[in-house]
Design a protein around this motif. Structure first.
Motif, PDB file in Angstrom:
ATOM      1  N   CYS A 129       0.834  -1.201   0.000  1.00 12.73           N
ATOM      2  CA  CYS A 129       0.000   0.000   0.000  1.00 12.73           C
ATOM      3  C   CYS A 129       0.869   1.251   0.000  1.00 12.73           C
ATOM      4  CB  CYS A 129      -0.916  -0.010   1.223  1.00 12.73           C
ATOM      5  SG  CYS A 129      -2.009   1.415   1.331  1.00 12.73           S
ATOM      6  N   SER A 130       0.591   2.137  -0.903  1.00  9.24           N
ATOM      7  CA  SER A 130       1.311   3.405  -0.981  1.00  9.24           C
ATOM      8  C   SER A 130       0.533   4.481  -0.231  1.00  9.24           C
ATOM      9  CB  SER A 130       1.487   3.813  -2.439  1.00  9.24           C
ATOM     10  OG  SER A 130       0.222   4.117  -3.013  1.00  9.24           O
ATOM     11  N   PRO A 131       1.174   5.615   0.102  1.00 15.83           N
ATOM     12  CA  PRO A 131       0.445   6.708   0.749  1.00 15.83           C
ATOM     13  C   PRO A 131      -0.746   7.182  -0.091  1.00 15.83           C
ATOM     14  CG  PRO A 131       2.808   7.057   0.952  1.00 15.83           C
ATOM     15  CD  PRO A 131       2.618   5.884   0.031  1.00 15.83           C
ATOM     16  N   GLU A 132      -0.577   7.175  -1.419  1.00 19.20           N
ATOM     17  CA  GLU A 132      -1.677   7.581  -2.293  1.00 19.20           C
ATOM     18  C   GLU A 132      -2.855   6.611  -2.192  1.00 19.20           C
ATOM     19  OE1 GLU A 132       1.461   7.222  -3.234  1.00 19.20           O
ATOM     20  OE2 GLU A 132       2.061   9.333  -3.423  1.00 19.20           O
ATOM     21  N   ASP A 133      -2.534   5.304  -2.090  1.00 16.44           N
ATOM     22  CA  ASP A 133      -3.595   4.301  -1.936  1.00 16.44           C
ATOM     23  C   ASP A 133      -4.374   4.529  -0.642  1.00 16.44           C
ATOM     24  OD1 ASP A 133      -2.856   3.110  -4.294  1.00 16.44           O
ATOM     25  OD2 ASP A 133      -1.620   1.574  -3.345  1.00 16.44           O
ATOM     26  N   LEU A 134      -3.649   4.901   0.417  1.00 15.31           N
ATOM     27  CA  LEU A 134      -4.293   5.137   1.713  1.00 15.31           C
ATOM     28  C   LEU A 134      -5.252   6.318   1.627  1.00 15.31           C
ATOM     29  CD1 LEU A 134      -4.632   4.582   4.720  1.00 15.31           C
ATOM     30  CD2 LEU A 134      -2.578   5.947   5.145  1.00 15.31           C
ATOM     31  N   VAL A 135      -4.839   7.363   0.933  1.00 13.95           N
ATOM     32  CA  VAL A 135      -5.703   8.533   0.772  1.00 13.95           C
ATOM     33  C   VAL A 135      -6.995   8.151   0.051  1.00 13.95           C
ATOM     34  CG1 VAL A 135      -5.926  10.797  -0.314  1.00 13.95           C
ATOM     35  CG2 VAL A 135      -3.788  10.169   0.832  1.00 13.95           C
ATOM     36  N   GLU A 136      -6.857   7.377  -1.016  1.00 16.57           N
ATOM     37  CA  GLU A 136      -8.032   6.960  -1.777  1.00 16.57           C
ATOM     38  C   GLU A 136      -8.918   6.010  -0.979  1.00 16.57           C
ATOM     39  OE1 GLU A 136      -9.095   8.067  -4.731  1.00 16.57           O
ATOM     40  OE2 GLU A 136      -7.454   9.516  -4.553  1.00 16.57           O
ATOM     41  N   ALA A 137      -8.282   5.111  -0.227  1.00 15.86           N
ATOM     42  CA  ALA A 137      -9.049   4.141   0.562  1.00 15.86           C
ATOM     43  C   ALA A 137      -9.873   4.829   1.642  1.00 15.86           C
ATOM     44  CB  ALA A 137      -8.111   3.114   1.189  1.00 15.86           C
ATOM     45  N   ASN A 138      -9.344   5.922   2.195  1.00  9.06           N
ATOM     46  CA  ASN A 138     -10.062   6.634   3.250  1.00  9.06           C
ATOM     47  C   ASN A 138     -11.338   7.298   2.748  1.00  9.06           C
ATOM     48  OD1 ASN A 138      -8.837   6.386   5.858  1.00  9.06           O
ATOM     49  ND2 ASN A 138      -7.046   7.459   5.054  1.00  9.06           N
ATOM     50  N   LYS A 139     -11.526   7.338   1.442  1.00  7.25           N
ATOM     51  CA  LYS A 139     -12.749   7.903   0.873  1.00  7.25           C
ATOM     52  C   LYS A 139     -13.871   6.870   0.803  1.00  7.25           C
ATOM     53  CE  LYS A 139     -10.128  11.120  -2.050  1.00  7.25           C
ATOM     54  NZ  LYS A 139      -9.838  11.547  -3.446  1.00  7.25           N
ATOM     55  N   ILE A 140     -13.542   5.607   1.013  1.00  6.64           N
ATOM     56  CA  ILE A 140     -14.537   4.532   0.945  1.00  6.64           C
ATOM     57  C   ILE A 140     -15.200   4.380   2.312  1.00  6.64           C
ATOM     58  CG2 ILE A 140     -14.901   2.090   0.466  1.00  6.64           C
ATOM     59  CD1 ILE A 140     -12.390   2.166  -1.270  1.00  6.64           C
TER      60      ILE A 140
END
Length: 355
Positions: A129-140
């Motif tokens: 998981c990249s930091p960008e993935d974490l940002v996107e995941a937090n929108k779910i």
């Protein structure tokens, strides 16, 4: 045992569903998510431009809350089998759903090399998981809810590295967010351990046993960990599918089984009474079971017999009624002199008095 299809000459249409979905993806989801996927998949196959489709219409068609429809699409997007295409000027929840070709995904995931995020070299099929993935995941929403539940269990906010680690479990072990939350609850409440590596060990063991969704975990806990299963079963019966019990609630639930010796069948029967209240809770059920305990109820069969509603209070003196003929005073106890004479003698006495 075998299965076969009836042959008919009447064709009302059908929707072919890929076996990969039935074999690999359907077992990991709850029934509501499967229904949303299949109905949307049918609409995608129909290609009827006259249909006015939306998440609201799916909600009405399946008779489920709109929030469940949105969670279903978040879940399937997280599993990588759909893509949501949002409109530029549209509502946040107004989007088109693209159903990905599962055969193509299978070939890509199993026969093509994958690279870890941030490295250009080929590696095993392990997602990082990249930091960008974490940002996107937090929108779910389902991911947000998972992180909040874990924060409550460990009694502190998760740091970003821990969140990235948890997201990697979701993908690498094909776990649902609900199972991740229950792994934390199992480690903290049963073992008193909050170390992320220890919890990953639990996740890995469950994965090796084929436990990737709530239903499989429930069956496992029912056989292996009766107390943990009790907590999970009762919270779900109260409608708290994604919430773990608090420490105070666990003490109350333990009392039902350890002190009052109730069976799970009786406790679940009490939980059915939550239909009578707008705010179901463990304390509400505790009040019901406390009453049953005082009445000596131990089985479901005894509930109907011993938990009958009280009859309305009756008047103490049934003879005191308006217009009644049974009302008596102290004068009724005095012996009447006329009772010593016959009717003929009374008539003779009355004639003499008139003369």
């Amino acid at each position: 045992m075998s299965f076969f299809l009836e042959i008919t000459n009447l064709d009302l249409g059908d929707t072919p569903v890929e076996n990969i979905f039935i074999n690999d993806f359907m077992p990991m989801a709850n029934g509501t998510y499967v229904k949303v996927y299949l109905l949307g998949y049918k609409f995608a196959k129909d290609k009827d431009e006259n249909l006015c489709l939306s998440n609201e219409s799916i909600s009405r068609h399946l008779n489920i809350p709109l929030s469940d429809v949105l969670k279903a699409w978040d879940f399937w997007e997280q599993k990588g089998i759909i893509l949501k295409h949002k409109k530029e000027d549209g509502d946040e929840y107004d989007y088109k759903v693209e159903f990905l070709n599962l055969k193509q995904l299978y070939i890509k995931n199993n026969f093509m090399p994958k690279t870890s995020s941030g490295s250009g070299q080929s590696s095993n099929t392990i997602y990082t998981c990249s930091p960008e993935d974490l940002v996107e995941a937090n929108k779910i929403p389902s991911i947000q809810e998972m992180f909040l539940s874990i924060d409550y269990i460990v009694r502190r906010p998760l740091v970003p590295n821990e969140k990235r680690k948890i997201l990697e479990w979701l993908y690498n072990y094909n776990m649902s967010p609900e199972v991740i939350v229950k792994a934390f609850f199992h480690a903290v409440e049963k073992r008193g351990i909050r170390k992320i590596n220890y919890i990953e060990g639990i996740i890995r063991n469950w994965y090796d046993m084929g436990i990737v969704n709530s239903e499989a975990l429930e069956n496992h806990l029912k056989m292996q960990d009766e107390k943990f299963y009790s907590y999970d079963r009762i919270m779900r019966s109260l409608g708290f599918n994604n919430r773990t019990p608090s420490e105070a609630e666990m003490k109350v639930i333990d009392k039902w089984f350890d002190e009052w010796k109730f069976t799970m069948e009786v406790v679940l029967k009490a939980c059915e009474n939550t239909k009578k209240t707008a705010n179901p809770s463990v304390n509400y059920i505790d009040g019901i079971l406390s009453s049953w305990h005082e009445k000596g109820i131990n089985t479901v069969e005894e509930i109907a017999e011993k938990d009958k509603p009280k009859a309305p209070a009756q008047k103490k003196d049934k003879n005191i009624q308006a217009g009644g003929n049974n009302f008596k005073t102290r004068f009724h106890t005095i012996e009447q002199r006329t009772s010593k004479y016959t009717p003929e003698e009374l008539e003779e006495i009355a004639r003499k008095r008139r003369g």
